[in-house]
Scaffold this active site. Structure first.
Site, PDB file in Angstrom:
ATOM      1  N   ASP A  67       6.302  19.732  53.573  1.00  0.00           N
ATOM      2  CA  ASP A  67       5.180  20.365  52.881  1.00  0.00           C
ATOM      3  C   ASP A  67       4.395  19.360  52.050  1.00  0.00           C
ATOM      4  O   ASP A  67       4.837  18.227  51.843  1.00  0.00           O
ATOM      5  CB  ASP A  67       5.687  21.516  51.995  1.00  0.00           C
ATOM      6  CG  ASP A  67       6.912  21.147  51.157  1.00  0.00           C
ATOM      7  OD1 ASP A  67       7.217  19.947  51.039  1.00  0.00           O
ATOM      8  OD2 ASP A  67       7.568  22.060  50.630  1.00  0.00           O
ATOM      9  N   ASN A 136      14.045  30.723  44.107  1.00  0.00           N
ATOM     10  CA  ASN A 136      13.748  32.035  44.708  1.00  0.00           C
ATOM     11  C   ASN A 136      14.077  32.047  46.196  1.00  0.00           C
ATOM     12  O   ASN A 136      13.692  32.968  46.906  1.00  0.00           O
ATOM     13  CB  ASN A 136      12.269  32.390  44.493  1.00  0.00           C
ATOM     14  CG  ASN A 136      11.323  31.396  45.151  1.00  0.00           C
ATOM     15  OD1 ASN A 136      11.780  30.414  45.751  1.00  0.00           O
ATOM     16  ND2 ASN A 136      10.040  31.626  45.034  1.00  0.00           N
ATOM     17  N   HIS A 138      13.104  29.719  48.417  1.00  0.00           N
ATOM     18  CA  HIS A 138      12.143  29.093  49.327  1.00  0.00           C
ATOM     19  C   HIS A 138      12.752  27.844  49.968  1.00  0.00           C
ATOM     20  O   HIS A 138      13.552  27.136  49.368  1.00  0.00           O
ATOM     21  CB  HIS A 138      10.778  28.836  48.672  1.00  0.00           C
ATOM     22  CG  HIS A 138      10.677  27.716  47.699  1.00  0.00           C
ATOM     23  ND1 HIS A 138       9.944  27.806  46.538  1.00  0.00           N
ATOM     24  CD2 HIS A 138      11.170  26.457  47.709  1.00  0.00           C
ATOM     25  CE1 HIS A 138       9.998  26.663  45.891  1.00  0.00           C
ATOM     26  NE2 HIS A 138      10.737  25.829  46.578  1.00  0.00           N
ATOM     27  N   GLU A 143       7.580  30.940  50.658  1.00  0.00           N
ATOM     28  CA  GLU A 143       7.927  31.797  49.530  1.00  0.00           C
ATOM     29  C   GLU A 143       8.439  33.151  50.026  1.00  0.00           C
ATOM     30  O   GLU A 143       8.216  33.522  51.190  1.00  0.00           O
ATOM     31  CB  GLU A 143       6.689  32.009  48.659  1.00  0.00           C
ATOM     32  CG  GLU A 143       6.128  30.722  48.053  1.00  0.00           C
ATOM     33  CD  GLU A 143       6.942  30.202  46.876  1.00  0.00           C
ATOM     34  OE1 GLU A 143       8.179  30.366  46.855  1.00  0.00           O
ATOM     35  OE2 GLU A 143       6.329  29.617  45.963  1.00  0.00           O
TER      36      GLU A 143
HETATM   37  C1  GLP Z   1       9.983  22.021  46.048  1.00  0.00           C
HETATM   38  C2  GLP Z   1       9.957  21.749  47.548  1.00  0.00           C
HETATM   39  C3  GLP Z   1      11.161  22.338  48.230  1.00  0.00           C
HETATM   40  C4  GLP Z   1      12.434  22.001  47.484  1.00  0.00           C
HETATM   41  C5  GLP Z   1      12.353  22.512  46.074  1.00  0.00           C
HETATM   42  C6  GLP Z   1      13.642  22.292  45.287  1.00  0.00           C
HETATM   43  O1  GLP Z   1       9.541  23.280  45.728  1.00  0.00           O
HETATM   44  N1  GLP Z   1       8.774  22.253  48.153  1.00  0.00           N
HETATM   45  O2  GLP Z   1      11.212  21.839  49.562  1.00  0.00           O
HETATM   46  O3  GLP Z   1      13.532  22.556  48.145  1.00  0.00           O
HETATM   47  O4  GLP Z   1      11.268  21.834  45.469  1.00  0.00           O
HETATM   48  O5  GLP Z   1      13.435  21.397  44.248  1.00  0.00           O
HETATM   49  P1  GLP Z   1      14.630  20.783  43.399  1.00  0.00           P
HETATM   50  O6  GLP Z   1      15.478  20.025  44.364  1.00  0.00           O
HETATM   51  O7  GLP Z   1      13.934  19.881  42.419  1.00  0.00           O
HETATM   52  O8  GLP Z   1      15.329  21.917  42.788  1.00  0.00           O
END
Ligand code: GLP
Length: 257
Positions: A67, A136, A138, A143
């Site tokens: 993404d 959540n 994702h 989402e």
């Molecule tokens: C972002 C990314 C996700 C990732 C998430 C988790 O939102 N788009 O792909 O899984 O962060 O982040 P963290 O590892 O900092 O909790």
């Protein structure tokens, strides 16, 4: 779905890096799917170490990230292109031309989504996809509510995600409201998935993901439909699994002391 629980976050990240390194060594033209976020940072650090100390070769590897934020230039410190360049791409012998992220500045975002899907297909599909998970549920930026067979699309970010990620921006209101993300169907098509989750704040969503049938309400549950998916946790992220029945989940190794 396979499940591996490691004693701590560092060991879990090291294990994921080892699995990725092994796949790359076995198949130098590997098509890697990559993720961003704090959880996967130590994975990239371990891969950079393996490149420097053991000549892990990325020269023929192709990469596709899950993404990218809409509206951030590549050089913005919060863009995922910047994250990947700093943590991995410029630290190993990857050809930058072989690294791909959606272009969040594309004038026609729908056309960009189609182009990204075609690029993945033209590369022969993704061999190994690294995933984190949002609080959540994702994956990528899919989402809650995202369709389980969705392809790369523009996603409006939820309030939960905005709260979770805006702390990383110099001013919270700089965080974009939208992102381009591979769809859940795109992720399900990857030949192998590794989902890494560490820390107590992920324990609730991990319990929900592992105990729920596939549902758009918890996007990560799509992984139950994947033929080769391994979830790698530390004991903190696994702390709400104690004593639960996990249908369809095979506990491969339990390294809890
Ligand atoms: C972002 C990314 C996700 C990732 C998430 C988790 O939102 N788009 O792909 O899984 O962060 O982040 P963290 O590892 O900092 O909790």
């Amino acid at each position: 779905m396979n499940l591996i629980i490691h004693p701590d976050a560092a060991t879990a990240a090291n294990a994921v890096a080892a699995m990725m390194a092994q796949a790359l060594a076995a198949q130098p033209r590997l098509v890697l799917g990559l993720a961003t976020g704090g959880t996967v940072e130590p994975v990239y650090a371990r891969l950079v170490e393996r490149h420097r100390q053991h000549n892990l070769d990325f020269s023929r590897c192709r990469t596709f990230n899950l993404d990218e934020y809409v509206g951030l230039p590549a050089q913005h410190r919060n863009s995922y292109r910047h994250f990947m360049n700093e943590r991995l791409f410029l630290q190993v012998n990857l050809e930058l031309a072989n690294t791909h992220l959606p272009d969040g500045l594309a004038p026609d975002l729908s056309a960009e989504c189609v182009r990204y899907e075609r690029q993945i297909t033209a590369a022969g599909g993704i061999d190994l996809q690294l995933l984190g998970i949002g609080q959540n549920g994702h994956i990528g930026f899919n989402e809650p509510g995202a369709e389980l067979d969705s392809r790369t699309h523009v996603q409006t970010l939820s309030a939960t995600t905005r709260a979770q990620n805006s702390r990383l921006f110099a001013a919270p209101d700089q965080m974009p409201a939208q992102a381009i993300t591979m769809g859940l169907g795109t992720i399900r098509d990857c030949r192998q998935c590794l989902l890494l989750a560490t820390g107590r704040e992920k324990a609730g969503i991990i319990r929900q993901t592992l105990t729920s049938a596939p549902t758009p309400a918890i996007p990560a549950t799509v992984l139950h439909e994947h033929p080769d998916c391994t979830v790698i946790l530390d004991t903190a992220a696994a702390s709400q699994l104690e004593g639960l029945q996990l249908p369809g989940v095979a506990l491969l190794t339990n390294l809890r002391k």
